[in-house]
Scaffold this motif. Structure first.
Motif, PDB file in Angstrom:
ATOM      1  N   GLU A 134       0.954  -1.328  -0.142  1.00 51.02           N
ATOM      2  CA  GLU A 134      -0.053  -0.006  -0.023  1.00 51.02           C
ATOM      3  C   GLU A 134       0.818   1.200   0.026  1.00 51.02           C
ATOM      4  O   GLU A 134       0.667   2.268  -0.882  1.00 51.02           O
ATOM      5  N   LEU A 135       1.843   1.282   1.021  1.00 55.47           N
ATOM      6  CA  LEU A 135       2.830   2.485   0.976  1.00 55.47           C
ATOM      7  C   LEU A 135       3.553   2.522  -0.003  1.00 55.47           C
ATOM      8  O   LEU A 135       3.690   3.709  -0.592  1.00 55.47           O
ATOM      9  N   ALA A 136       4.401   1.604  -0.644  1.00 53.48           N
ATOM     10  CA  ALA A 136       5.128   1.774  -1.854  1.00 53.48           C
ATOM     11  C   ALA A 136       4.122   2.223  -3.131  1.00 53.48           C
ATOM     12  O   ALA A 136       4.498   3.174  -3.842  1.00 53.48           O
ATOM     13  N   THR A 137       3.208   1.432  -3.398  1.00 49.40           N
ATOM     14  CA  THR A 137       2.480   2.070  -4.597  1.00 49.40           C
ATOM     15  C   THR A 137       1.799   3.386  -4.409  1.00 49.40           C
ATOM     16  O   THR A 137       2.082   4.236  -5.452  1.00 49.40           O
ATOM     17  N   GLU A 138       1.495   3.851  -3.408  1.00 48.65           N
ATOM     18  CA  GLU A 138       1.105   5.209  -3.016  1.00 48.65           C
ATOM     19  C   GLU A 138       2.216   6.284  -3.339  1.00 48.65           C
ATOM     20  O   GLU A 138       1.879   7.277  -4.064  1.00 48.65           O
ATOM     21  N   ALA A 139       3.334   5.875  -2.657  1.00 47.73           N
ATOM     22  CA  ALA A 139       4.560   6.822  -2.658  1.00 47.73           C
ATOM     23  C   ALA A 139       5.005   6.915  -4.143  1.00 47.73           C
ATOM     24  O   ALA A 139       5.306   8.156  -4.757  1.00 47.73           O
ATOM     25  N   VAL A 140       5.085   5.905  -4.864  1.00 48.43           N
ATOM     26  CA  VAL A 140       5.545   5.836  -6.169  1.00 48.43           C
ATOM     27  C   VAL A 140       4.608   6.534  -7.353  1.00 48.43           C
ATOM     28  O   VAL A 140       5.041   7.506  -7.978  1.00 48.43           O
ATOM     29  N   ARG A 141       3.078   6.488  -6.938  1.00 47.91           N
ATOM     30  CA  ARG A 141       2.210   7.484  -7.795  1.00 47.91           C
ATOM     31  C   ARG A 141       2.303   8.714  -7.526  1.00 47.91           C
ATOM     32  O   ARG A 141       2.189   9.630  -8.189  1.00 47.91           O
ATOM     33  N   SER A 142       2.717   9.203  -6.235  1.00 49.86           N
ATOM     34  CA  SER A 142       2.777  10.439  -6.076  1.00 49.86           C
ATOM     35  C   SER A 142       4.295  11.214  -6.105  1.00 49.86           C
ATOM     36  O   SER A 142       4.319  12.327  -5.799  1.00 49.86           O
ATOM     37  N   ALA A 143       5.050  10.311  -6.469  1.00 53.36           N
ATOM     38  CA  ALA A 143       6.319  11.042  -6.406  1.00 53.36           C
ATOM     39  C   ALA A 143       6.794  11.877  -7.655  1.00 53.36           C
ATOM     40  O   ALA A 143       6.142  11.606  -8.653  1.00 53.36           O
ATOM     41  N   GLU A 144       7.284  12.862  -7.217  1.00 52.40           N
ATOM     42  CA  GLU A 144       8.026  13.976  -8.423  1.00 52.40           C
ATOM     43  C   GLU A 144       9.218  13.243  -9.068  1.00 52.40           C
ATOM     44  O   GLU A 144      10.609  13.291  -8.211  1.00 52.40           O
ATOM     45  N   ALA A 145       9.186  12.456 -10.216  1.00 52.65           N
ATOM     46  CA  ALA A 145      10.244  11.824 -10.938  1.00 52.65           C
ATOM     47  C   ALA A 145      10.287  12.116 -12.221  1.00 52.65           C
ATOM     48  O   ALA A 145       9.805  11.042 -13.016  1.00 52.65           O
ATOM     49  N   ALA A 146      10.540  13.345 -12.818  1.00 53.83           N
ATOM     50  CA  ALA A 146      10.460  13.563 -14.177  1.00 53.83           C
ATOM     51  C   ALA A 146      11.378  12.460 -14.837  1.00 53.83           C
ATOM     52  O   ALA A 146      12.539  12.584 -14.661  1.00 53.83           O
ATOM     53  N   GLY A 147      11.179  12.035 -15.945  1.00 58.46           N
ATOM     54  CA  GLY A 147      11.828  11.280 -16.789  1.00 58.46           C
ATOM     55  C   GLY A 147      11.887   9.846 -16.323  1.00 58.46           C
ATOM     56  O   GLY A 147      11.946   8.983 -17.406  1.00 58.46           O
ATOM     57  N   VAL A 148      11.501   9.427 -15.389  1.00 58.51           N
ATOM     58  CA  VAL A 148      11.139   7.785 -14.881  1.00 58.51           C
ATOM     59  C   VAL A 148       9.653   7.617 -15.769  1.00 58.51           C
ATOM     60  O   VAL A 148       8.653   8.067 -15.446  1.00 58.51           O
ATOM     61  N   GLU A 149       9.949   6.594 -16.489  1.00 55.56           N
ATOM     62  CA  GLU A 149       8.794   6.226 -17.413  1.00 55.56           C
ATOM     63  C   GLU A 149       8.278   4.967 -16.796  1.00 55.56           C
ATOM     64  O   GLU A 149       7.034   4.622 -17.223  1.00 55.56           O
ATOM     65  N   ARG A 150       8.911   3.982 -16.151  1.00 58.68           N
ATOM     66  CA  ARG A 150       8.531   2.634 -15.697  1.00 58.68           C
ATOM     67  C   ARG A 150       9.129   2.388 -14.296  1.00 58.68           C
ATOM     68  O   ARG A 150      10.336   2.624 -14.150  1.00 58.68           O
ATOM     69  N   VAL A 151       8.191   1.921 -13.585  1.00 55.39           N
ATOM     70  CA  VAL A 151       8.721   1.388 -12.394  1.00 55.39           C
ATOM     71  C   VAL A 151       8.086  -0.037 -11.935  1.00 55.39           C
ATOM     72  O   VAL A 151       7.113  -0.381 -12.432  1.00 55.39           O
ATOM     73  N   THR A 152       9.110  -1.065 -11.666  1.00 58.74           N
ATOM     74  CA  THR A 152       8.569  -2.325 -11.399  1.00 58.74           C
ATOM     75  C   THR A 152       8.971  -2.717 -10.176  1.00 58.74           C
ATOM     76  O   THR A 152      10.170  -2.590  -9.806  1.00 58.74           O
ATOM     77  N   PHE A 153       7.918  -3.247  -9.433  1.00 55.01           N
ATOM     78  CA  PHE A 153       8.173  -3.739  -8.206  1.00 55.01           C
ATOM     79  C   PHE A 153       8.533  -5.329  -8.417  1.00 55.01           C
ATOM     80  O   PHE A 153       7.755  -5.892  -9.108  1.00 55.01           O
ATOM     81  N   VAL A 154       9.559  -5.753  -8.030  1.00 55.29           N
ATOM     82  CA  VAL A 154       9.986  -7.109  -8.193  1.00 55.29           C
ATOM     83  C   VAL A 154      10.101  -7.856  -6.640  1.00 55.29           C
ATOM     84  O   VAL A 154      11.014  -7.596  -6.005  1.00 55.29           O
TER      85      VAL A 154
END
Length: 179
Positions: A134-154
């Motif tokens: 829950e925390l990780a997905t919410e944090a990633v969605r709200s993060a300011e990360a210009a240029g990061v196109e893909r996040v993979t939780f492995v």
């Protein structure tokens, strides 16, 4: 930004940056940290020792992120972050979320377009996988990360992957996650 969750070995994922669930000393350890250090080879340990000598003589603070070259890994960088350890009373959810946001900010600064995360805080640090998801997905969605196109939780097992996938679905269609 595209976000996905897969079951696999984070040391084999082809991304620009792999996030390491490090310990404060940055000198390798168990779990994901140990696996990343083993796969990266001695160059990663030497890069971490240099960080300790120069930037973090007292160790990397919880929730912050630092980057090194990736050694023999298929990534360009390893971004190290230290999760809060619930087993020793570090229960601040904000610190756990900061691991993800500070890592993504640093990835963006480095020019990384793709980033792989483990379940930081789960396992030896005592956070429940559902809480991390829950925390990780919410944090990633709200993060300011210009240029990061893909996040993979492995994730290392199918149950964890399912929890992350459920956390990634829109709230109105998933109901409440089971703890």
């Amino acid at each position: 930004m595209d976000i996905e969750a897969i079951t696999g070995d984070i040391t084999r994922v082809r991304v620009d940056a792999i996030v390491n669930a490090a310990n404060r000393l940055l000198l390798g350890g168990g779990g994901v940290d140990g696996a990343i250090h083993a796969a990266a080879g001695p160059a990663l340990l030497e890069a971490c020792r240099e960080l300790r000598r120069t930037t973090y003589p007292q160790g990397l603070p919880v929730g912050e992120a630092a980057a090194t070259a990736a050694g023999a890994l298929p990534a360009t960088w390893v971004i190290h972050t230290v999760g809060p350890n619930r087993n020793v009373g570090e229960t601040e959810r904000e610190l756990l979320a900061a691991c993800f946001t500070s890592s993504l900010r640093l990835a963006a600064e480095l020019g990384a377009r793709s980033v792989a995360f483990p379940a930081i805080g789960a396992g030896a640090f005592g956070w429940q996988m559902v809480t991390v998801a829950e925390l990780a997905t919410e944090a990633v969605r709200s993060a300011e990360a210009a240029g990061v196109e893909r996040v993979t939780f492995v994730l290392t097992d199918d149950r964890a992957t399912q929890l992350f996938r459920l956390a990634l679905t829109p709230a109105r269609s998933r109901g409440r996650l089971v703890r």
